[in-house]
Structure formats: structure tokens, C-alpha cells
Write a protein that holds these residues in place. Structure first.
Motif, short mmCIF file in Angstrom:
data_model
loop_
_atom_site.label_atom_id
_atom_site.label_comp_id
_atom_site.label_asym_id
_atom_site.label_seq_id
_atom_site.Cartn_x
_atom_site.Cartn_y
_atom_site.Cartn_z
N GLU A 49 15.07 -53.61 56.55
CA GLU A 49 15.73 -51.59 56.38
C GLU A 49 14.64 -50.82 57.20
OE1 GLU A 49 14.73 -51.95 52.05
OE2 GLU A 49 16.33 -53.05 52.12
N TYR A 50 16.15 -49.88 57.84
CA TYR A 50 15.10 -48.88 58.61
C TYR A 50 15.66 -47.52 57.26
CZ TYR A 50 14.87 -51.68 62.33
OH TYR A 50 14.12 -52.69 63.35
N HIS A 51 14.84 -47.07 57.57
CA HIS A 51 14.62 -45.56 56.46
C HIS A 51 16.01 -44.89 57.07
CE1 HIS A 51 13.53 -47.33 53.06
NE2 HIS A 51 12.54 -48.10 53.43
N THR A 95 19.16 -45.49 53.56
CA THR A 95 17.94 -46.62 54.33
C THR A 95 19.86 -47.21 54.82
OG1 THR A 95 17.11 -46.57 51.60
CG2 THR A 95 17.40 -48.88 52.87
N VAL A 96 19.07 -48.00 55.83
CA VAL A 96 20.18 -49.04 56.85
C VAL A 96 19.57 -50.38 56.07
CG1 VAL A 96 20.88 -49.69 58.97
CG2 VAL A 96 20.81 -46.67 58.32
N ARG A 97 20.32 -51.72 56.51
CA ARG A 97 19.36 -52.70 55.99
C ARG A 97 20.06 -53.63 57.28
NH1 ARG A 97 19.09 -56.79 50.78
NH2 ARG A 97 17.42 -55.64 50.28
N GLY A 149 27.42 -62.03 67.29
CA GLY A 149 28.19 -60.56 66.36
C GLY A 149 28.19 -59.70 66.81
N THR A 150 28.88 -58.85 66.20
CA THR A 150 29.06 -57.17 67.07
C THR A 150 27.98 -56.82 66.97
OG1 THR A 150 29.89 -56.02 64.37
CG2 THR A 150 31.39 -57.66 66.04
N SER A 151 28.44 -55.35 67.64
CA SER A 151 27.42 -54.27 67.30
C SER A 151 26.79 -54.12 65.89
CB SER A 151 28.09 -53.17 68.56
OG SER A 151 27.18 -52.15 68.72
N GLY A 152 25.62 -54.29 66.27
CA GLY A 152 24.88 -53.32 64.99
C GLY A 152 25.37 -53.96 63.24
N GLY A 177 22.57 -56.37 63.98
CA GLY A 177 21.03 -56.84 63.91
C GLY A 177 20.28 -57.91 64.08
N LYS A 178 20.77 -58.42 65.80
CA LYS A 178 21.21 -59.66 66.90
C LYS A 178 19.75 -58.68 67.07
CE LYS A 178 24.48 -58.62 69.13
NZ LYS A 178 25.54 -57.99 68.31
N SER A 179 19.65 -57.44 67.74
CA SER A 179 18.35 -56.88 68.36
C SER A 179 16.87 -57.67 67.37
CB SER A 179 18.59 -55.77 68.98
OG SER A 179 19.59 -56.32 70.13
N ASP A 227 17.50 -60.63 75.55
CA ASP A 227 17.85 -59.75 74.61
C ASP A 227 19.35 -58.85 75.35
OD1 ASP A 227 19.86 -57.83 73.01
OD2 ASP A 227 18.10 -56.93 72.11
N GLU A 228 20.53 -59.50 75.12
CA GLU A 228 21.60 -59.63 76.09
C GLU A 228 21.62 -59.62 78.15
OE1 GLU A 228 24.48 -56.77 74.52
OE2 GLU A 228 23.39 -56.86 72.60
N PRO A 229 20.69 -60.43 78.41
CA PRO A 229 20.20 -60.43 79.54
C PRO A 229 21.73 -59.89 80.64
CG PRO A 229 20.00 -62.31 79.21
CD PRO A 229 19.77 -62.01 77.63
N1 ATP Z 1 14.58 -48.20 64.64
C1 ATP Z 1 15.65 -47.91 63.94
N2 ATP Z 1 15.96 -46.92 62.76
C2 ATP Z 1 17.06 -46.89 62.12
N3 ATP Z 1 18.29 -48.24 62.23
C3 ATP Z 1 18.21 -48.86 63.02
C4 ATP Z 1 17.21 -49.17 63.73
N4 ATP Z 1 17.32 -49.93 64.60
C5 ATP Z 1 18.65 -50.84 64.21
N5 ATP Z 1 18.13 -49.94 63.18
C6 ATP Z 1 20.28 -50.93 62.74
O1 ATP Z 1 20.26 -51.02 62.24
C7 ATP Z 1 20.97 -51.88 62.63
C8 ATP Z 1 21.33 -53.51 63.47
O2 ATP Z 1 20.77 -52.62 65.23
P1 ATP Z 1 20.63 -53.62 66.16
O3 ATP Z 1 20.29 -53.21 66.85
O4 ATP Z 1 19.52 -55.05 65.94
O5 ATP Z 1 22.31 -54.51 66.43
P2 ATP Z 1 22.75 -54.90 67.05
O6 ATP Z 1 23.41 -56.27 66.36
O7 ATP Z 1 21.43 -55.38 68.26
O8 ATP Z 1 23.68 -54.22 68.04
P3 ATP Z 1 23.72 -53.87 69.44
O9 ATP Z 1 24.94 -55.10 69.64
O10 ATP Z 1 24.88 -52.50 69.73
O11 ATP Z 1 22.95 -54.10 70.13
C9 ATP Z 1 22.18 -51.00 63.31
O12 ATP Z 1 22.97 -50.34 61.54
C10 ATP Z 1 21.06 -50.05 63.73
O13 ATP Z 1 21.46 -48.54 63.87
#
Ligand code: ATP
Ligand code: MG
Lengths: 522, 227
Positions: free
Chosen positions: B12-14, B19-21, B40-43, B45-47, B168-170
Motif C-alpha cells: 500500500e502507498y499512503h 491509501t493506494v493499494r 496488465g493495464t497501467s496502474g 501494480g506490475k512495477s 520493467d517494460e524494457p
Molecule cells: N511510490 C508510490 N507512491 C504512491 N503511489 C504509488 C507509488 N508507486 C505506485 N503507486 C501507485 O500504485 C499503483 C500501481 O503502480 P505501478 O507503478 O505498480 O503500476 P504499473 O502497473 O507499473 O503501471 P504502468 O504500466 O503505468 O507502469 C498505481 O496506482 C500507482 O499510482
């Protein structure tokens, strides 16, 4: 990652921001230069005073012994006449030590020693400083000689001018007076009762300056006594030409006043009839001395408390003249207690290391004494404080510079956030990251310290040159500054230390960089 | 036993009061020698998951295991060692140090691993030769194309012979031809060195063409663990 790698990275970081690094280093340079200049001045002063001035004057081997003052002698007489008075007189005498002329009285016998059991008449410790006592001091181990200090003021006529002079008595023997080792011309007295006078070069120069007003302008007030501007040959020539000239001491007629005609059995009629001349109406007498030797006057730092006399006459002559030149208070004291003895005596020891032992013996004999050894610790302490204060000023400058360092480091870290993130992502630890920035800061400190020491040294040279040229003007080149090796090293180390302290916060901040955040923004 | 495993991982990120899960209760395993794609789509949680695997981040709940051992008790120093020795990471934006040459970027990783100074340059040149950049060793990133920069990044990631390559998305900043080239290279490397690769991508087709298995994420949850 080893230290060389960290050093290389730190250097690279500094090189990438040359201007910023240079400006930060300049801040440190100024701070360190300030410290160096201030402290080196303090140390220089210390060396000028302690090492040069004192050592040159042989002041470390001399002990001044003080005789009892009138008040104590009255108490002493009472005690002798009426021994039951002892305790009250004891308290009286010690409470009166404060207005004693010796002021600072380091060798007062410790109170614990003077218990009534050990010494039934403690007041007897305050003895009369007479020839017998001086003979006892001369017999102490390590003492080279003990002599009463015979010093008096009188009017002196030389080259048609009459002025007040301080005149000292001295022994003919050169061994007894280190000051008489080197003469510019002539030599020491032929005997201890000769009608001869030794003058200093200063005295002759002053007389010459009066005759030639152009030279007067160059004379200095203040603590720096000008050394001769003349060439050495010229000095020797001038001095030689003074040998044999007459100096006339003036005294009141010996018959004048209600004084006794002799004290300690020394007749006050000073002279054989042939030498004696009366002034107009017989109001004063004149006594002719001939210049026997000329002492060189060195320039340098002088202090009034060590003011020397410019005229010396043989000791036996001085004894008599002093007698004739007593002031009314001395006469009054004599009326109260009879023979007061001498006020002071000079005890010269073989070498400075025995000063304290000899002083202890003198205390046992019942005299207070003073030596520079007593005061040297105090002087050292004062210099310690002065140097500390000066260093503090420089330290403040360095403190200001440390904010510059902190600022530079934070800028550097903000710029490098991404780089720090990358380093962490590929395996750099927090400690390694921190060390890079600490190295960066210490390099700034090291550079600033090294150049600061150079700048401080340069400032010293320049200031020294200017002061010698425009303030001291004449005389030997006085070295006002001293940069000992520990000041060089200390200043650089201090600069590095301050830089490291300034880097603590930035370095911690660098270590705490969150690699994910650092790598996220593009 | 999977070489890498996520067990009921929540991150989780605060953001102020909010709080973002980024990940909730994610479990996934990666076997040794596998080429796994996370899509997965953007956001979704892949990264976030990749960073947890890479030891750059720690989960709020659950644990990451490497070779059956949890990363949770590792100190930050041990975590740095894990990143140094066990995993190599490459990123969409390459993340090379712009003021260093290709060679210096690679030697930096060797320096962190304590490789002797005199061995570093030959090792770096070897690694750059492996990614076909022997002639570009003394160029800075700004003088290299995107594909070349990514290959420098790969050389750097491989410098300390990690067990796993995390990417990560090389190919995100590369055109399709360069992307294919890069994927071919990764694939060949995996086969030759039996290295494990975990790759995050948007590109379904790329994932299907190269990966042994695909992990699909949606809103921080695994929705499909099969290829
Ligand atoms: N350091 C952070 N602080 C707050 N929120 C974060 C942080 N890192 C990621 N998030 C949030 O967590 C969620 C997942 O982020 P993540 O970077 O894992 O997505 P992703 O799948 O890699 O997306 P993308 O394809 O755009 O890279 C997103 O909603 C992002 O806003
Ligand atoms: Mg992502």
C-alpha cells in the motif's frame, strides 16, 4: 566498493560542478585563512613575548626578593618587645599583605606551614632584608649571586641638559650581570666603587635626538622600541665617541636638612672633597662620572614593567646615592623603625630549572619573592585564552562556510537523486552512498583547508610586512606571526572535520533516497 | 521450488489521507530458468511487484522468498547485497548514468561488487561485446540510440552474474524493430545461460511470443496465472 572507488566518484561529482565546488571551497578558504591568521598572530605574540623578549633578557633566572614593609617591621618590633602579642600581630600582618607593593604575592608561605608549634614567632618570617639576609640567600644551592636592588631616581646632567633618570647599581664583575656581557663600546666598571657610569645606546640616541629635532619624529611611542637605524659601524662609532664623557649626578647638599649624617654607618658625605662641586648658592651638589661603557639597545617588544634603566653606576656608589636620594616616606619609615633594610634584592640562579627550589628556600628564610616562572604559567594561560578566542573568531568564519558546504551537498544530492536511485538499484548500499558524499565534503574541506592555510600564510606575510613598514618603521624585522606545523595540520584537519559535520545531514538524506521514487520520474 | 515467490503480498502507498493499494494479496512463483511476463493495464501494480522481487521495496503484508528464503529479515545492507548479486534490473527509461560512458556504467556495477580495478575494464568490455556494443564502450548514453542504451543497461544488469533478470517494460521506449531485436537477444541469452527472466510489459503479443508463462494483474490482483 573500496575507498579509491568512492574517492573517484566523489572527485567526479566535484568536477562536474566546478563553479559550485570552487565557490564552496572559497568559503572554507576564507574561514581557514581567518583561523590561521588569528591563531598565528596569537602564537607569534606569545613567542615574541615569552621566547624572544624574556629569554633574551635572562629574566628566567632572576628572582626578586621583597623586604618587609614598614608596617610589618613595626609589628616585628612589637613582637620582639612583647612576645604575647604574637597571634594578633600575625593576623594583622597577613591582612596587610594586600597593600604591600609586591601586590601579587605568589610565594607567601603557605598557612599550613606556619603553625605556632613549628614556629613560635611566625612574624619573624618577615625579616629585614639586610646584608646578612642577602648573604644567606647567596649561600642557597643554585644561586649565582644575591644583591640588593639599588635603584634610585636622580637628576642627571649630560651634554648641557638636566633630566630625571632612573639609575641602577651594578657590579663591576661581568659574570654577575649577563646584561653586561656585550658592550657596544668600552667595558664594565674598573671596580665596584669607581666613578664611572655605563649608559645604554638608547640614552645616547635620546640625547642625540633632542639635539636634532628631525630625528625626534621617528621615535616611537607604544610598545615597540625602535632599534637603531644606523649601520653597525655608525653605532659603534657613536658609542665609542661617548666613552670618557662626563655625566653629572645632582644631589641635595649632604649638610642640608635635619637628616643624620650617617645611616648604617655609611657617611652621607658622599665624596672626597675634590670631586664635589656645589651648584649656585650651594642648593645642590654635583658629582661627576665618566662614561665607561655603552650597552647596545635592541629593538623589539618592550613592556613598561620591565623598563630598564639607562644608566648604571658601580654598586658601592649606588648604595650611597640611594641613601642620599631617599624620599620622605622612606625617611618617615626609618624614623618609625630605624633601619628598614632594602626593599628588594635580586637573586640570580644558575639555571631556570632551580628557580622554584630556590624560591622555596627564600620563603624559609622569611621572604616573599617573585620570579617570572611564577607568572609564566599565568601568561601561558592568558595566551591560551587569547588564542582560543582568536581561533573562535576563525571558527565562526568556518562555521559560516560549513553552511555553504551543507548547501552545496544538498544541491548536489537533489541533482543526483536519480543517480543515487540507480546506484541503489544496481546494488549500492546506503553506507556506500553516504560515504561518497562524506568524501565529497572532506575533499572540499581538504582543498579549502590547504588553500586556506596558504591564504592565511599570505595574509600573515602581507600584514607582517605592512606592520613592520608602517607601524614599527624601524628596527629589526619583527615576526608577529608564527604558523607552527601543528597549526597547519590542525587547521586543515579542522576544516575537514567541519566539512564532514556539514555533510552529515546531506549524506543521511542521500542514503535515504527511495530508489523507486528516484527512478520513477523521467 | 520456485526461485522467486510472492506469498500473499500486499503493498500500500499512503498519499496523505488516501491509501493506494498497489498490490493486494498477490501470490506468484517463478521457476528457475523460466521466462515470465507480467502484463496488465497501467496502474495495475506490475512495477510494484517487480520492485518487490528486485528487493527495491518491501511489502506491507506477505513476503517475498528467494530460493525459499524470505527477504523480510534482511537488513538494508543485506538487501543491497541481494540486489547486487542475485538480481539484475533493467528499466523502460534505461536508467544509465548520463555522465558516464557505457563502459563506466558497467564498471560501476563491478565496483560495487568489489571486482579488482584492473579486472573491471576487461570484464566490462566482455559484457559489452556480449550485447554487441564493443565499439560503443566509450560513448555516453546521449550518444547512443535507445536500443543501444538498453543493451548497455542489460550488460550492466548482467555484470555480477545474477540469477534473475528483472525487466520493467524494457521495450517501452523502443520502436518495434528494436523491440524485437532486444527480445530475441534476451531470449537467446536465457537459453544460453539458463537465466531466469521476469519481464513487465504492456505488449500482449510480445508476451505471447516470448514468455513461457504470463501473470496477469488487474487492480493489484492476479487474475490469471497461466500462459
Ligand atoms: N511510490 C508510490 N507512491 C504512491 N503511489 C504509488 C507509488 N508507486 C505506485 N503507486 C501507485 O500504485 C499503483 C500501481 O503502480 P505501478 O507503478 O505498480 O503500476 P504499473 O502497473 O507499473 O503501471 P504502468 O504500466 O503505468 O507502469 C498505481 O496506482 C500507482 O499510482
Ligand atoms: Mg510500471
Amino acid at each position: 566498493m573500496n575507498l579509491t572507488d568512492i574517492l573517484a566518484l566523489a572527485l567526479r561529482n566535484l568536477r562536474q560542478a566546478k563553479l559550485r565546488t570552487a565557490l564552496t571551497v572559497i568559503g572554507v578558504v576564507i574561514g581557514v585563512a581567518a583561523i590561521i591568521t588569528m591563531v598565528s598572530f596569537g602564537i607569534g605574540l606569545q613567542q615574541n613575548i615569552i621566547s624572544n623578549a624574556f629569554a633574551k633578557l635572562d629574566l628566567f633566572t632572576v628572582i626578586t626578593v621583597f623586604g618587609a614593609n614598614t608596617d610589618e617591621l613595626i609589628a616585628l618590633d612589637d613582637t620582639m618587645n612583647n612576645p604575647s602579642n604574637v597571634p594578633s600581630n600575625n593576623a594583622d600582618a597577613s591582612s596587610n599583605n594586600a597593600d604591600d607593593d609586591s601586590g601579587d604575592d605568589p610565594s607567601d608561605p603557605p598557612q599550613g606551614e606556619s603553625s605556632p608549634a613549628a614556629s613560635p614567632t611566625p612574624d619573624l618570617r618577615r625579616r629585614r632584608l639586610d646584608d646578612a639576609a642577602i648573604a644567606e640567600m647567596a649561600a642557597i644551592n643554585g644561586v649565582r649571586y644575591a644583591l640588593p636592588v639599588l635603584m634610585f631616581q636622580s637628576y642627571v646632567r649630560y651634554e648641557g641638559r638636566t633630566e630625571r633618570q632612573r639609575i641602577g647599581g651594578a657590579l663591576a664583575s661581568v659574570d654577575y650581570n649577563p646584561r653586561f656581557k656585550n658592550f657596544l663600546a668600552g667595558g664594565s666598571f674598573t671596580n665596584d666603587d669607581a666613578r664611572e657610569v655605563i649608559v645604554t645606546e638608547n640614552f645616547l640616541d635620546r640625547v642625540a635626538a633632542r639635539r636634532n629635532p628631525a630625528r625626534r619624529a621617528r621615535r616611537n611611542q607604544g610598545p615597540f622600541s625602535p632599534a637603531p637605524v644606523k649601520s653597525d659601524e655608525q653605532r659603534a662609532e657613536d658609542a665609542a665617541s661617548a666613552i670618557g664623557r662626563e655625566i653629572t649626578l645632582l644631589t641635595l647638599p649632604s649638610a642640608a636638612g635635619p637628616e643624620p649624617t650617617s645611616v648604617f654607618g655609611i657617611p652621607l658625605g658622599l665624596l672626597e672633597a675634590g670631586d664635589q662641586e656645589s651648584g649656585p648658592d650651594g642648593r645642590y651638589e654635583t658629582h661627576v662620572f665618566r662614561i665607561r661603557g655603552v650597552l647596545p639597545s635592541d629593538g623589539g617588544v618592550n613592556f613598561d614593567q620591565f623598563a630598564r634603566t639607562d644608566l648604571y653606576i658601580p654598586v658601592e656608589q649606588a648604595r650611597r646615592f640611594r641613601q642620599a636620594n631617599r624620599d620622605p616616606l622612606e625617611l618617615m619609615s626609618e624614623a618609625l623603625i630605624g633601619d628598614a633594610g632594602y626593599q628588594r634584592a635580586e637573586v640570580r640562579v644558575m639555571d631556570p630549572t632551580v628557580v622554584r627550589d630556590v624560591q622555596r628556600e627564600i620563603t624559609k628564610l622569611g621572604f616573599r619573592s617573585f620570579s617570572l616562572t611564577n607568572q609564566i604559567d599565568e601568561i601561558r594561560y592568558i595566551f591560551f585564552v587569547v588564542n582560543g578566542g582568536l581561533a573562535l573568531l576563525g571558527g565562526i568564519a568556518l562555521l559560516v562556510a560549513s553552511f555553504g558546504i551543507a548547501n552545496t551537498m544538498i544541491m548536489s544530492i537533489l541533482e543526483r537523486t536519480r543517480e543515487i536511485g540507480i546506484m541503489k538499484a544496481i546494488g549500492g548500499s546506503d553506507g556506500e552512498i553516504m560515504r561518497i558524499f562524506f568524501f565529497e565534503a572532506s575533499l572540499i574541506g581538504l582543498l579549502g583547508g590547504a588553500f586556506g592555510v596558504l591564504a592565511g600564510w599570505g595574509t600573515d606575510r602581507l600584514a607582517n610586512f605592512l606592520v613592520n613598514r608602517y607601524v614599527v618603521k624601524q628596527g629589526p624585522y619583527i615576526e608577529f606571526f608564527s604558523i607552527p606545523w601543528y597549526l597547519w595540520l590542525g587547521a586543515i584537519a579542522f576544516a575537514v572535520l567541519i566539512s564532514l559535520a556539514a555533510a552529515v545531514y546531506p549524506a543521511l538524506r542521500a542514503a535515504r533516497v527511495d530508489p523507486i521514487r528516484a527512478l520513477r520520474h523521467d | 521450488m520456485p526461485i522467486l515467490e510472492a506469498r500473499s503480498v500486499t503493498r500500500e502507498y499512503h498519499m496523505g489521507a488516501e491509501t493506494v493499494r498497489a498490490l493486494s494479496d498477490v501470490s506468484a512463483g517463478i521457476e528457475r530458468g523460466e521466462f515470465v511476463a507480467i502484463i496488465g493495464t497501467s496502474g495495475s501494480g506490475k512495477s510494484t511487484l517487480l520492485n518487490l522481487f528486485g528487493g527495491l521495496d518491501r511489502p506491507n503484508e506477505g513476503e517475498i522468498l528467494f530460493d525459499g528464503k524470505s527477504l523480510a529479515p534482511l537488513s538494508s545492507r543485506e538487501m543491497a547485497r541481494y540486489r547486487l548479486r542475485r538480481v539484475g534490473m533493467i528499466f523502460q527509461s534505461f536508467n544509465l548514468i548520463p555522465t558516464m560512458t557505457a563502459q563506466q556504467n558497467v564498471t560501476l556495477a563491478l565496483a560495487f561488487a568489489g571486482v579488482a580495478r584492473r579486472d573491471r575494464r576487461t570484464r566490462a568490455d566482455e559484457l559489452l561485446a556480449r550485447v554487441g556494443l564493443e565499439t560503443r564502450a566509450l560513448h555516453r548514453p546521449s550518444e547512443l540510440s535507445g536500443g543501444e542504451q538498453q543493451r548497455v543497461a542489460i550488460a550492466r544488469a548482467l555484470a555480477n552474474e545474477p540469477d534473475i533478470l528483472l525487466a520493467d517494460e524494457p521495450t517501452g521506449n523502443l520502436d518495434s524493430r528494436r523491440a524485437t531485436e532486444l527480445m530475441d537477444f534476451l531470449n537467446e541469452m536465457r537459453r544460453r545461460d539458463r537465466r531466469t527472466i521476469v519481464m513487465v510489459t504492456h505488449d500482449q503479443e510480445l508476451a505471447h511470443n516470448y514468455a513461457d508463462r504470463i501473470i496477469r494483474l488487474k487492480d493489484g490482483r492476479v487474475i490469471d496465472g497461466d500462459a
